[in-house]
Scaffold this motif. Structure first.
Motif, PDB file in Angstrom:
ATOM      1  N   ALA A 152      -0.197  -0.400   6.398  1.00 35.99           N
ATOM      2  CA  ALA A 152       1.013  -0.175   5.600  1.00 35.99           C
ATOM      3  C   ALA A 152       0.669  -1.088   4.453  1.00 35.99           C
ATOM      4  CB  ALA A 152       2.471  -0.745   6.074  1.00 35.99           C
TER       5      ALA A 152
ATOM      6  N   GLU B  31      -3.248  -7.537   8.200  1.00 32.16           N
ATOM      7  CA  GLU B  31      -3.772  -8.452   7.027  1.00 32.16           C
ATOM      8  C   GLU B  31      -5.338  -8.157   7.019  1.00 32.16           C
ATOM      9  OE1 GLU B  31      -2.286 -10.784   5.323  1.00 32.16           O
ATOM     10  OE2 GLU B  31      -0.222 -10.706   5.897  1.00 32.16           O
ATOM     11  N   PRO B  32      -5.693  -8.563   5.856  1.00 33.80           N
ATOM     12  CA  PRO B  32      -7.237  -8.436   5.521  1.00 33.80           C
ATOM     13  C   PRO B  32      -7.831  -9.404   6.666  1.00 33.80           C
ATOM     14  CG  PRO B  32      -6.032  -8.624   3.573  1.00 33.80           C
ATOM     15  CD  PRO B  32      -5.139  -8.983   4.456  1.00 33.80           C
TER      16      PRO B  32
ATOM     17  N   ASP C 210       1.321  -5.698  -8.313  1.00 27.34           N
ATOM     18  CA  ASP C 210       2.161  -5.990  -7.117  1.00 27.34           C
ATOM     19  C   ASP C 210       1.992  -4.789  -6.194  1.00 27.34           C
ATOM     20  OD1 ASP C 210       4.516  -7.599  -9.139  1.00 27.34           O
ATOM     21  OD2 ASP C 210       2.838  -8.225  -8.149  1.00 27.34           O
TER      22      ASP C 210
ATOM     23  N   SER D  89       2.757  -1.823   0.494  1.00 27.12           N
ATOM     24  CA  SER D  89       4.189  -1.845  -0.199  1.00 27.12           C
ATOM     25  C   SER D  89       3.834  -1.677  -1.793  1.00 27.12           C
ATOM     26  CB  SER D  89       4.993  -3.142  -0.195  1.00 27.12           C
ATOM     27  OG  SER D  89       5.966  -3.041  -0.785  1.00 27.12           O
TER      28      SER D  89
ATOM     29  N   VAL E 139       1.086  -4.827  -2.311  1.00 27.59           N
ATOM     30  CA  VAL E 139       0.968  -5.738  -1.203  1.00 27.59           C
ATOM     31  C   VAL E 139       0.775  -5.060  -0.098  1.00 27.59           C
ATOM     32  CG1 VAL E 139       2.011  -7.634  -0.005  1.00 27.59           C
ATOM     33  CG2 VAL E 139       2.654  -7.140  -2.493  1.00 27.59           C
ATOM     34  N   ILE E 140      -0.337  -5.742   0.624  1.00 28.96           N
ATOM     35  CA  ILE E 140      -0.901  -5.350   1.833  1.00 28.96           C
ATOM     36  C   ILE E 140       0.019  -5.619   2.847  1.00 28.96           C
ATOM     37  CG2 ILE E 140      -2.728  -5.370   3.785  1.00 28.96           C
ATOM     38  CD1 ILE E 140      -4.725  -5.471   1.208  1.00 28.96           C
ATOM     39  N   LEU E 141       0.547  -5.039   3.730  1.00 34.85           N
ATOM     40  CA  LEU E 141       1.793  -5.520   4.552  1.00 34.85           C
ATOM     41  C   LEU E 141       0.988  -5.406   5.864  1.00 34.85           C
ATOM     42  CD1 LEU E 141       4.844  -3.053   3.727  1.00 34.85           C
ATOM     43  CD2 LEU E 141       4.442  -5.337   3.098  1.00 34.85           C
ATOM     44  N   SER E 142       0.146  -4.324   6.316  1.00 38.00           N
ATOM     45  CA  SER E 142      -0.396  -4.632   7.956  1.00 38.00           C
ATOM     46  C   SER E 142      -1.615  -3.658   7.633  1.00 38.00           C
ATOM     47  CB  SER E 142       0.838  -4.165   8.745  1.00 38.00           C
ATOM     48  OG  SER E 142       0.062  -3.963   9.903  1.00 38.00           O
TER      49      SER E 142
END
Lengths: 227, 850
Positions: free
Chosen positions: B190, B177-178, B170, B192, B172-175
């Motif tokens: 960013a 997006e891919p 976990d 998480s 997680v790519i926040l920003s």
């Protein structure tokens, strides 16, 4: 015995300090500002100074945000990427408590318009307004809180449960729910002419995404950009 | 950066095996087949859409080569295309282009023509009908190619989307997006950490943007990593996060890319100009077997669009360009839209599979595609003139000559020792109706003619004309496809004396109101015409194919007939005098985790022998059955397995008692490969083992015609906690032929180590490999063909080769890279001698993208 009480007190103080620190760490960085246009400011829950809310600013539980005229802010929650956008002349506070890998979220809005897209329907997300509470369940909706505290919730996708001391109601996509201080929640079909769409404005482009399978069974996605 | 001295010392003593076989051990490659004189490790598996690198070398490195070619085709296609292989340090390399690597598979073989005109192939026997087969797996399944993650160049975007949770749990790519496109002033990077934060050593977290470390500008806390880069240029950008756990073990990196646009620029593709390109220069100094060769190459390509017009240019210049050989330099300029375009330079037009399909033409190619009506045109040079070499004339005897090499006096009618090649030019035209989405009917004309005046010492310049038609019917986005094509050829096999005169024509066929000399510029008609009587349709070729892609099945079926006198000089590699069919089915099961390949072919070659009245010749029937199973489980730490079995028979029904041309061969090929990713001692490992066996037996029990080949290969790759990757490889190959008359044993062992420094900008490597080979021939005849009292064995090769390579590659950013390789080789052959060879290689590359 004195020493024992003193020892207990020390333990208590240390424990409290540790738990405070842990709590503080747990409720830090629950959201991040991704976009800000115009004048966007934030302050700590117990602070008085307003600081510029620029892209990349991290928000802790209890932080308050406000937008000025012709301003917009986009905030993403760091657990499930739920997205919150504030329109101009809006004020709201965000609260969150980490539970395992999720953040139980609470948004307190006293004035203004906002848009919310909650990505995980299993994570608790409440919106508090002066006239009631909306419990969000994996949904997208607009919220409008006027100066009297009356609230409109326009559901775009999913469902929202509206509650106040006089009743509760579940509203679905295509419906608008109303909360007032002196009345039970009410619902009616959204007027197509008054559907809000400002959450997509100012981006310069819109996006459509399709997923499909090619002839070999491989999944591919196609993104269309348009104005 | 700390360098652990103990590991560095160990790495220093790690050497390579891959001077010949590349920096890494490609999964799916087996080990050397060498009986024919070409040593080659067959590639067995590949991933759709990824180019396949093929390498080979001569068993005897002292032999001189005229050319080394790779022939390949997609499974189910009738014809092979070819690529000339590039030589480096006695090895030859070529790539099957990514666009040709499609499911269910690719077939290929290698052919070399030596300076003494000897032709050798791999596979050594009947490569056209029994080529090497590569199972091509869909891009979504795990690749058969071994690609250590640390070998990936940081600035090369190899996958469009790499994102999401990693093994830590976990992140997680926040920003962004891919693959998201964001405005230049709205970029927030960013991610998480969520649950992984407990295990991650936050101090080890590093963040890279376009291969540049930006960790110092990032904010890293126990929950979130973020950074706001300023003034990002429009275009594609790549983010990479690396981290370690609290025990110091590196964790899977997270990588993704996004695009940036400037708000001043509209996003319309019509108005957007894009440009990318690269140029490179390399210098090689090789000293092999006391011969020195200095080679410089310069090349590059650019690609871009200006509004709706897309353009491309490619150039390659080499110091090895030699007017005595066909061109090695390449130049191509092209521009066009989807409906009109033109190319200048070295093009490879594809008009019709039977007539012109991928041959290099130096000239012009153009197209106009209106959908309902289309025209394609190509004109240029297929071969450049290369003068032949005459023998030395004897003044007193015009029928005898002195051979320039041996000095022997020989008899010859032409007095030519080495025949040259004429200037050969092509004109091709195709007109078609229909856009090709559902229907297309095409008419084709290809004219190829030699210029008899272009050189002096050669024979039989030719003139060739082929006309044909093709039809395509397709439904449901080409999931159902029916194709057919037919072509008829005329070949004047010798136009050195021009067209037949009218008088001679009349004397042979009677009074005919037609003077061939008046039409000589269109086609040279004379007595060398093949076929003499086109109405017999011996120069007709046709084929039909059907494709069906539903319900997890991809079925390809094809029938083809090529007459014995069909000649298409622009498609020289098309096998003639054959007919037959093939059918393949690729079955995808368990969400592409299990793939089955089934195939059956039946052909008859030499069909014209059927009615030739000769009792000693007959058509040869060829039939083959193929079964392949590939297992690529998505679950982590499950092994991947590939199994392939092929059984094929060639039989012409003749008996050895009545004919020396009797053929009755049975071949069985089995290939098994297992690949396994696992963790041991807190290190990540990849282990692969392959076994291939190929046997040919003669139905008449003639031991001399039997062949057997056994190959084993093991490769073990390890990623260490420090940025070090090692590969240990071992392989053996044993080949026998002629019932033991020929025997070849080959062994190879090697170790490779890569170490990354300066935030992965600098890769240093060290390699060591050792190979040994022994080949022996047993003969029971002397050089004059007289039988010997006892068979005599002698080694034709017995060598040991040790090679050490050290090198470095420096990529300070995504624009520049500099490579240096130094190889030192000790080659000790008991037959030819002991040599100390070396290779120096320096290469610089500049890339640009806007």
């Amino acid at each position: 015995m004195k020493h024992f009480h003193f020892f207990l007190m020390i333990i208590g103080v240390l424990s409290y300090g540790w738990s405070e620190n842990t709590w503080a760490q747990t409720n830090k960085d629950i959201a991040i500002i991704l976009k800000s246009k115009g004048e966007v400011k934030f302050r700590k829950e117990k602070g008085k100074d307003w600081r510029a809310g620029r892209p990349g600013t991290r928000l802790d539980s209890g932080d308050v945000l406000k937008t000025a005229e012709n301003s917009l802010a986009a905030i993403m929650f760091t657990d499930d990427k739920s997205l919150l956008k504030m329109r101009d002349n809006a004020t709201l506070a965000i609260r969150g408590k980490r539970v395992d890998n999720s953040i139980a979220k609470r948004i307190v809005c006293n004035l203004g318009e906002f848009w919310l897209k909650a990505t995980n329907q299993h994570v608790k997300l409440l919106v508090e307004t002066p006239s009631g509470v909306a419990a969000v369940k994996g949904t997208e909706f607009y919220g409008v809180v006027d100066a009297e505290g009356n609230t409109q919730i326009i559901v775009i996708e999913g469902s929202v449960q509206l509650m106040n001391k006089l009743g509760e109601l579940l509203i679905q996509a295509g419906q608008t729910g109303k909360l007032t201080k002196n009345g039970a929640p009410a619902v009616f079909d959204t007027d197509p002419n008054s559907v809000l769409n400002w959450a997509n404005e100012g981006q310069g482009r819109n996006e459509l995404k399709f997923e499909f399978q090619d002839s070999n069974g491989n999944k591919k996605s196609l993104k269309l950009l348009y104005r | 950066m700390k360098i652990h001295q103990s590991w560095f010392g160990l790495a220093f003593f790690f050497f390579s095996m891959n001077i010949l076989w590349g920096e890494y051990w490609p999964m799916g490659q087996a080990k050397a087949q060498s009986l024919s004189g070409i040593i080659h490790f067959p590639v067995k598996t590949a991933t759709e859409g990824e180019a396949i690198r093929v390498e080979a070398r001569l068993e005897d490195p002292n032999l001189q080569v005229q050319y080394f070619r790779l022939y390949y085709r997609q499974k189910g296609q009738p014809n092979f295309q070819h690529e000339d292989m590039t030589e480096q340090a006695s090895s030859f390399f070529a790539e099957i282009p990514a666009g040709e690597v499609k499911s269910p598979g690719v077939e290929y073989f290698i052919m070399a023509v030596l300076n003494n005109q000897t032709l050798i192939t791999n596979p050594p026997s009947n490569p056209y009908y029994a080529p090497h087969e590569i199972i091509v797996n869909p891009a979504s399944s795990s690749s058969g190619q071994l690609r250590p993650s640390t070998e990936e160049k940081p600035n090369q975007v190899t996958s469009p989307v790499v994102a999401g949770a990693n093994e830590v749990g976990d992140i997680v790519i926040l920003s962004p997006e891919p693959n998201e496109t964001v405005a230049s002033d709205e970029v927030v990077i960013a991610a998480s950490l969520l649950g992984g934060s407990k295990r991650i050593n936050l101090r080890s977290v590093k963040i890279y943007l376009d291969n540049q470390a930006i960790t110092s500008h990032a904010e890293i806390t126990s929950h979130v990593i973020s950074c706001v880069p300023k003034n990002l240029a429009p275009g594609v950008h790549r983010v990479k996060l690396t981290m370690k756990d609290k025990k110091g073990r590196p964790l899977d990196a997270i990588e993704w890319q996004f695009s940036v646009y400037s708000k001043e620029q509209p996003i319309s593709r019509k108005n957007r100009s894009g440009f990318s390109g690269r140029i490179y220069a390399e210098w090689k100094n090789e000293r092999i077997s006391d011969s020195s060769l200095v080679n410089q190459n310069i090349g590059g390509n650019i690609r871009g669009n200006f509004g709706p017009i897309e353009y491309r240019a490619m150039a390659y210049y080499t110091s090895r360009e030699n007017p005595k050989f066909q061109p090695r330099n390449r130049l191509l300029l092209e521009a066009g839209t989807s409906w009109i375009g033109v190319k200048f330079g070295d093009t490879t037009p594809r008009l019709n599979e039977l007539m012109l399909w991928g041959s290099r033409v130096r000239g012009i190619e153009a197209y106009l595609k209106l959908g309902f009506f289309n025209v394609e045109f190509a004109q240029g040079q297929l071969q450049r003139p290369i003068e032949g070499q005459p023998m030395i004339a004897i003044a007193t005897d015009s029928t005898r000559w002195v051979h320039p090499l041996s000095g022997d006096t020989v008899q010859s009618t032409t007095g030519i020792y080495r025949y040259g090649t004429y200037d050969r030019n092509l004109l091709a035209l195709r007109a078609s109706f229909g856009g090709g989405k559902y229907f297309q009917l095409g008419w084709n004309l290809v004219k190829v003619k030699d210029d008899p005046q272009s050189i002096q010492y050669s024979a039989q310049p030719k003139d060739n004309i082929v006309v044909g038609t093709d039809l395509l019917l397709a439904l449901d986005d080409h999931r159902i496809e029916l194709k057919g094509s037919a072509a008829l050829s005329l070949l004047a096999n010798d136009i050195s004396n021009g067209a037949i005169s009218k008088a001679e024509l009349d004397s042979t066929f009677g009074e005919i109101p037609f003077d061939p000399s008046q039409f000589e510029k269109y086609f040279v008609l004379n007595t060398s015409l093949i076929p003499v009587d086109p109405s017999q349709l011996t120069s007709l070729a046709y084929q039909a194919s059907f494709k069906f892609n539903y319900f997890g099945h991809t079925i390809n079926a094809m029938y083809k007939t090529v007459g014995p006198e069909y000649n298409a000089l622009a498609n020289n590699y098309l096998r003639k005098d054959i007919r037959g069919f093939s059918i393949y089915d690729r079955v995808r099961l368990l969400s592409n985790q299990l793939l089955l390949n089934l195939g059956y072919e039946q052909y008859q070659e030499g069909c014209s022998y059927q009615d030739d009245g000769e009792p000693t010749t007959a058509p040869t029937d060829f039939s083959a059955f193929n079964l392949g199973i590939s297992v690529f489980p998505r679950a982590k730490y499950w092994p991947k397995l590939t199994f392939n079995w092929k059984n094929y028979v060639r039989d012409n029904g003749l008996d050895t008692l009545t004919s020396a041309n009797a053929i009755n061969y049975q071949n069985k090929d089995i290939a098994v490969q297992v690949m396994y990713d696992f963790q041991l001692l807190d290190l990540k490992h990849n282990f692969s083992i392959s076994y291939i066996t190929a046997d040919r037996s003669d139905g008449f029990k003639r031991l001399r015609n039997g062949m057997a080949n056994d190959i084993q290969m093991i490769a073990w790759r390890t990623n260490f906690q420090i940025p070090l990757t090692t590969v240990i490889s071992y392989a053996t190959n044993q080949s026998t032929a002629g019932g033991g008359l020929s025997d070849f044993k080959y062994r190879m062992f090697g170790i490779t180590g890569d170490y990354r420094l300066l935030n992965h900008q600098l890769i240093v490597k060290a390699e060591w490999n050792t190979t040994s080979a022994i080949g022996a021939m047993t003969t029971d005849q002397d050089s004059l063909g007289n039988p010997l009292p006892h068979p005599v064995s002698s080694d034709y090769t017995d060598y040991r080769r040790n090679a050490v390579t050290i090198g470095a590659e420096y990529q300070p950013n995504k624009y520049h890279s500099l490579l240096l390789d130094l190889s030192f080789i000790d080659f000790n052959d008991k037959i030819t001698g002991h040599f100390r060879d070396r290779i120096f290689w320096l290469r610089y590359e500049l890339r640009y993208q806007r």
